[in-house]
Design a protein around this motif. Structure first.
Motif, PDB file in Angstrom:
ATOM      1  N   UNK B  91       0.822  -1.204   0.000  1.00 20.79           N
ATOM      2  CA  UNK B  91       0.000   0.000   0.000  1.00 20.79           C
ATOM      3  C   UNK B  91       0.860   1.260   0.000  1.00 20.79           C
ATOM      4  N   UNK B  92       1.873   1.249   0.854  1.00 20.51           N
ATOM      5  CA  UNK B  92       2.767   2.401   0.938  1.00 20.51           C
ATOM      6  C   UNK B  92       3.466   2.649  -0.392  1.00 20.51           C
ATOM      7  N   UNK B  93       3.938   1.565  -0.962  1.00 22.24           N
ATOM      8  CA  UNK B  93       4.671   1.692  -2.218  1.00 22.24           C
ATOM      9  C   UNK B  93       3.782   2.277  -3.311  1.00 22.24           C
ATOM     10  N   UNK B  94       2.562   1.771  -3.376  1.00 16.83           N
ATOM     11  CA  UNK B  94       1.638   2.259  -4.394  1.00 16.83           C
ATOM     12  C   UNK B  94       1.334   3.742  -4.192  1.00 16.83           C
ATOM     13  N   UNK B  95       1.138   4.114  -2.956  1.00 19.97           N
ATOM     14  CA  UNK B  95       0.896   5.531  -2.658  1.00 19.97           C
ATOM     15  C   UNK B  95       2.068   6.373  -3.132  1.00 19.97           C
ATOM     16  N   UNK B  96       3.254   5.914  -2.786  1.00 17.28           N
ATOM     17  CA  UNK B  96       4.471   6.631  -3.158  1.00 17.28           C
ATOM     18  C   UNK B  96       4.553   6.768  -4.682  1.00 17.28           C
ATOM     19  N   UNK B  97       4.267   5.685  -5.345  1.00 17.40           N
ATOM     20  CA  UNK B  97       4.357   5.687  -6.808  1.00 17.40           C
ATOM     21  C   UNK B  97       3.352   6.666  -7.413  1.00 17.40           C
ATOM     22  N   UNK B  98       2.152   6.647  -6.905  1.00 21.52           N
ATOM     23  CA  UNK B  98       1.131   7.543  -7.431  1.00 21.52           C
ATOM     24  C   UNK B  98       1.492   8.998  -7.179  1.00 21.52           C
ATOM     25  N   UNK B  99       2.044   9.238  -6.002  1.00 23.04           N
ATOM     26  CA  UNK B  99       2.452  10.600  -5.664  1.00 23.04           C
ATOM     27  C   UNK B  99       3.504  11.090  -6.663  1.00 23.04           C
ATOM     28  N   UNK B 100       4.354  10.166  -7.092  1.00 23.07           N
ATOM     29  CA  UNK B 100       5.405  10.541  -8.039  1.00 23.07           C
ATOM     30  C   UNK B 100       4.933  10.448  -9.467  1.00 23.07           C
ATOM     31  N   UNK B 101       3.645  10.175  -9.615  1.00 26.12           N
ATOM     32  CA  UNK B 101       3.071  10.152 -10.957  1.00 26.12           C
ATOM     33  C   UNK B 101       3.642   9.028 -11.817  1.00 26.12           C
ATOM     34  N   UNK B 102       3.868   7.918 -11.179  1.00 23.81           N
ATOM     35  CA  UNK B 102       4.352   6.739 -11.891  1.00 23.81           C
ATOM     36  C   UNK B 102       3.178   5.816 -12.164  1.00 23.81           C
ATOM     37  N   UNK B 103       2.930   5.549 -13.415  1.00 26.57           N
ATOM     38  CA  UNK B 103       1.779   4.743 -13.801  1.00 26.57           C
ATOM     39  C   UNK B 103       1.930   3.288 -13.411  1.00 26.57           C
ATOM     40  N   UNK B 104       0.837   2.576 -13.497  1.00 25.98           N
ATOM     41  CA  UNK B 104       0.860   1.174 -13.096  1.00 25.98           C
ATOM     42  C   UNK B 104       1.840   0.342 -13.917  1.00 25.98           C
ATOM     43  N   UNK B 105       1.814   0.442 -15.239  1.00 31.25           N
ATOM     44  CA  UNK B 105       2.752  -0.377 -16.022  1.00 31.25           C
ATOM     45  C   UNK B 105       4.202  -0.084 -15.672  1.00 31.25           C
ATOM     46  N   UNK B 106       4.495   1.186 -15.431  1.00 25.87           N
ATOM     47  CA  UNK B 106       5.867   1.543 -15.085  1.00 25.87           C
ATOM     48  C   UNK B 106       6.258   0.923 -13.753  1.00 25.87           C
ATOM     49  N   UNK B 107       5.366   1.034 -12.790  1.00 25.57           N
ATOM     50  CA  UNK B 107       5.671   0.482 -11.467  1.00 25.57           C
ATOM     51  C   UNK B 107       5.869  -1.027 -11.542  1.00 25.57           C
ATOM     52  N   UNK B 108       4.988  -1.689 -12.268  1.00 19.97           N
ATOM     53  CA  UNK B 108       5.108  -3.136 -12.409  1.00 19.97           C
ATOM     54  C   UNK B 108       6.426  -3.505 -13.085  1.00 19.97           C
ATOM     55  N   UNK B 109       6.793  -2.719 -14.065  1.00 13.15           N
ATOM     56  CA  UNK B 109       8.049  -2.995 -14.769  1.00 13.15           C
ATOM     57  C   UNK B 109       9.229  -2.874 -13.813  1.00 13.15           C
ATOM     58  N   UNK B 110       9.218  -1.828 -13.005  1.00 12.19           N
ATOM     59  CA  UNK B 110      10.314  -1.625 -12.063  1.00 12.19           C
ATOM     60  C   UNK B 110      10.404  -2.782 -11.072  1.00 12.19           C
ATOM     61  N   UNK B 111       9.257  -3.188 -10.582  1.00 14.55           N
ATOM     62  CA  UNK B 111       9.241  -4.274  -9.599  1.00 14.55           C
ATOM     63  C   UNK B 111       9.684  -5.581 -10.236  1.00 14.55           C
TER      64      UNK B 111
END
Lengths: 133, 133
Positions: B91-111
């Motif tokens: 949850x924290x990570x997703x919040x952080x990602x959204x705050x930084x304007x990182x889209x879902x595909x980008x976040x998934x790719x990074x992970x």
DNA sequence: CGAGTTGTGCGCATAAAGATAGAACAATAC
DNA sequence: GTATTGTTCTATCTTTATGCGCACAACTCG
């Protein structure tokens, strides 16, 4: 830019390319501001079609990792405090997941789920800065 | 088990099913040990083919969320301190990602990238307890 | 045991994705 | 101006994914 692709890999070629480049960007082998090889060149050197390389480039652009411009090529974005700051949190999460024996697809599914629930910026799709198109 | 699927949704039917069930499991609407409806039943009630439901079930099994047995059906796994403990971090990570304007595909790719680098349990593929097959 | 239940395997038809090719085009850099 | 480089468009081909129907095998329970 040492990148190889394996046609026998079930992973699509453009995804293999994107991964290789993405990895290089994240771990710093490709610095911000640095320019990627022209799509035609990389395509020739790797042995794939130009469109396939551009497919990968476009994906990285959608992920906010690079900038793409006609005549100018693909340039790695600087993103001060961007992905870099997340790296720690991501690393911790992945460690935690592995310790709990949670596979990659499961973890991705959980995160994807969390992303859909949580309120915030992009409800769906991808964010592309107007300057990029 | 209130699940609906939308054939006009670009997302595959089995993925829609998996998401709905996954969400129910994670947030506790489906408790550990509880049994999911038989594939044929759920298929009939939702209006899709049995195999489509089973496809979703199989996916959830590969993610370690449920158990699947012939004649016995699909049962939600208990996973004490499993996913539940991760939920916060995710949850924290997703919040952080959204705050930084990182889209879902980008976040998934990074992970996904981080998952491949980090040392640990499953190098590739998925973990299935022997009792499950 | 025996009947009913439930996931599994095999094959098939259609849809979607992946990859390539060629050509013309529009910004950009020099 | 000229060369570069991503963009757009059309087209073709192969591979994979999706969804379905039918028969089968393992399991449960009376």
């Amino acid at each position: 830019m040492l990148i190889r692709v394996d046609p026998s890999d079930p992973l699509p070629l453009h995804e293999q390319l994107a991964r290789g480049i993405r990895a290089s960007i994240i771990d710093g082998r490709l610095a911000g501001g640095e320019r990627l090889p022209a799509a035609r060149d990389l395509a020739a050197s790797v042995g794939v079609n130009m469109h396939t390389v551009l497919h990968a480039y476009r994906r990285l652009r959608d992920e906010g990792l690079i900038e793409l411009h006609r005549g100018r090529g693909a340039v790695v974005l600087v993103r001060l405090g961007g992905h870099g700051a997340l790296a720690g949190a991501i690393h911790d999460l992945v460690d935690e997941a592995k310790a709990r024996d949670i596979g990659e697809p499961a973890l991705l599914a959980l995160i994807s789920e969390a992303y859909r629930w949580a309120p915030g910026a992009p409800p769906t799709g991808v964010r592309r800065p107007p300057t990029t198109r």
